[in-house]
Design an enzyme around this catalytic site. Structure first.
Site, PDB file in Angstrom:
ATOM      1  N   ASP A 128      -6.327 -11.714   1.124  1.00  0.00           N
ATOM      2  CA  ASP A 128      -5.716 -12.044   1.900  1.00  0.00           C
ATOM      3  C   ASP A 128      -6.777 -11.468   3.242  1.00  0.00           C
ATOM      4  O   ASP A 128      -6.605 -11.340   4.128  1.00  0.00           O
ATOM      5  CB  ASP A 128      -4.385 -11.558   2.328  1.00  0.00           C
ATOM      6  CG  ASP A 128      -4.056  -9.986   1.523  1.00  0.00           C
ATOM      7  OD1 ASP A 128      -6.254  -9.139   1.525  1.00  0.00           O
ATOM      8  OD2 ASP A 128      -3.494  -9.112   2.051  1.00  0.00           O
ATOM      9  N   GLU A 147      -1.500  -1.123  -8.839  1.00  0.00           N
ATOM     10  CA  GLU A 147      -3.013  -0.431  -8.779  1.00  0.00           C
ATOM     11  C   GLU A 147      -3.371   1.037  -8.815  1.00  0.00           C
ATOM     12  O   GLU A 147      -3.046   1.560  -7.453  1.00  0.00           O
ATOM     13  CB  GLU A 147      -3.731  -1.270  -7.865  1.00  0.00           C
ATOM     14  CG  GLU A 147      -4.725  -1.766  -7.750  1.00  0.00           C
ATOM     15  CD  GLU A 147      -5.110  -2.990  -6.756  1.00  0.00           C
ATOM     16  OE1 GLU A 147      -6.411  -2.904  -6.707  1.00  0.00           O
ATOM     17  OE2 GLU A 147      -4.746  -3.908  -6.151  1.00  0.00           O
ATOM     18  N   LYS A 155     -14.365  -6.928  -7.255  1.00  0.00           N
ATOM     19  CA  LYS A 155     -14.098  -7.254  -6.249  1.00  0.00           C
ATOM     20  C   LYS A 155     -16.040  -7.121  -5.959  1.00  0.00           C
ATOM     21  O   LYS A 155     -16.708  -6.351  -6.884  1.00  0.00           O
ATOM     22  CB  LYS A 155     -13.649  -6.187  -5.216  1.00  0.00           C
ATOM     23  CG  LYS A 155     -12.490  -5.749  -4.916  1.00  0.00           C
ATOM     24  CD  LYS A 155     -11.720  -4.685  -4.115  1.00  0.00           C
ATOM     25  CE  LYS A 155     -10.320  -3.835  -3.986  1.00  0.00           C
ATOM     26  NZ  LYS A 155      -9.912  -2.972  -3.124  1.00  0.00           N
ATOM     27  N   LYS A 171       0.990  -1.074  -0.274  1.00  0.00           N
ATOM     28  CA  LYS A 171      -0.058   0.061  -0.088  1.00  0.00           C
ATOM     29  C   LYS A 171       1.446   1.014  -0.551  1.00  0.00           C
ATOM     30  O   LYS A 171       2.136   1.425   0.317  1.00  0.00           O
ATOM     31  CB  LYS A 171      -1.228  -0.054   1.576  1.00  0.00           C
ATOM     32  CG  LYS A 171      -2.268  -1.248   1.214  1.00  0.00           C
ATOM     33  CD  LYS A 171      -3.601  -0.660   0.116  1.00  0.00           C
ATOM     34  CE  LYS A 171      -4.120  -1.443   0.172  1.00  0.00           C
ATOM     35  NZ  LYS A 171      -5.081  -1.143  -0.520  1.00  0.00           N
TER      36      LYS A 171
END
Length: 336
Positions: free
Chosen positions: A301, A204, A249, A151
């Site tokens: 995860d 991303e 998602k 991140k």
């Protein structure tokens, strides 16, 4: 499908420790759990919503209640796509319908979806943004991981230092980075150059949602994935020429039904497919595991961040995730 009883509960999932991304720090996550019961069989689904769209528990509860009548008289999964908008509420109901249908048919969800016998999937393990040395220790702590997602926060120099530290600590793993909308197009050339040097395989959502046109004509040697920019099936045509990977998602798109349609459409458009997750328990990961059978990149995860997962749970071993039939969608009736 026949008359159903719909119940919806809310839960607060506590994280084992705070988790930071660009512009947000998570300490817990509120979810809804939908159960559908026809008197003989049940189906369950978990929805976590979409925090950057304000799709929170009150919003999800309101969406379920608005559609309750249609759901309880037996709306199909396809009809649900017209009745409810994309988001966490529809995801929870859609996944409950999949499991209910599987239990009625005595077949696992993967078979209902026309898939081959599922296989364990290589998944990324995510490092929240922190000091470079802290993140490097975290990468070392993921001893069994074969793929790590980092991140970023949009602080270019610091982000590059983070990636360098992690790559030095784990020269063996696949690395991807997630900008979570933290960068501008002016930052992108320098970011890409630095990521190439560190053998990063995926970038991303570097730019903010709404800035997709800034990517027109931008050529990157590293594939760029759309996440916040690509919510549902309706967004995919606009991905062409801007993104190379679609991050699906289930909370964004509104369930496994739409997720499978998105994966098929992405392939038609020449795009690669990724499955991601919001923070959730194993009940939320298991439908994603079905979708993941069709994906190039898997990021499932979510339960690893929780202080306590639901049981039975998915398992993680040698960098892979496995969602056994006991977790969800087995085709064996769920005990009341």
């Amino acid at each position: 499908m026949g008359q159903l009883k719909l119940t919806v509960a809310t839960e607060t999932l506590r994280l084992a420790q705070p988790f930071r991304i660009a512009g947000h720090v998570f300490e817990s996550s509120d979810v809804i759990v939908v159960t559908l019961d026809d008197g003989t069989h049940q189906g369950r689904g978990e929805g976590g919503g979409v925090f950057f769209l304000g799709d929170d528990v009150p919003h999800m509860l309101a969406a379920v209640e608005a559609a309750r009548g249609a759901i309880e008289i037996g709306a199909s999964r396809e009809e649900l796509r017209a009745i409810m908008p994309p988001g966490g509420a529809r995801n929870a109901v859609d996944c409950a319908l999949w499991e209910l249908e599987a239990n009625r048919a005595g077949l696992p969800v993967w078979q209902l979806a026309g898939q081959a016998t599922p296989r364990a999937l290589r998944t990324t393990f995510t490092l929240g943004a922190d000091a470079p040395e802290v993140m490097a220790r975290g990468a070392t702590g993921y001893a069994g991981a074969k793929a790590i997602k980092i991140k970023l926060t949009g602080e270019l120099d610091l982000d590059v230092a983070r990636v360098r530290a992690i790559r030095a600590a784990r020269p063996d793993v696949w690395l991807g980075v997630d900008g979570n909308q933290g960068f501008t197009i002016a930052d992108l050339p320098a970011l890409v150059e630095a990521m190439v040097a560190e053998r990063v395989s995926l970038i991303e959502q570097p730019l903010a949602r709404g800035c997709e046109a800034d990517l027109d004509g931008f050529v990157s040697p590293i594939p760029i994935a759309g996440d916040e920019s690509l919510l549902s099936l309706a967004d995919l045509d606009g991905a062409v020429g801007r993104f190379q990977v679609v991050n699906i998602k289930l909370d964004k798109c509104g369930g496994l039904t739409e997720g499978l349609l998105m994966a098929a459409k992405a392939r038609e458009l020449g795009l690669e497919v990724m499955v991601g997750n919001m923070v959730g328990t194993s009940l939320a990961m298991a439908p994603g595991f079905v979708l993941g059978q069709l994906c190039d990149v898997v990021d499932l995860d979510g339960p690893t961040f929780l202080a306590q997962d639901r049981q039975p749970s998915v398992t993680y071993a040698q960098g892979d995730i496995w969602a056994g039939p006991e977790v969800w969608g087995s085709g064996v009736p769920v005990a009341a």
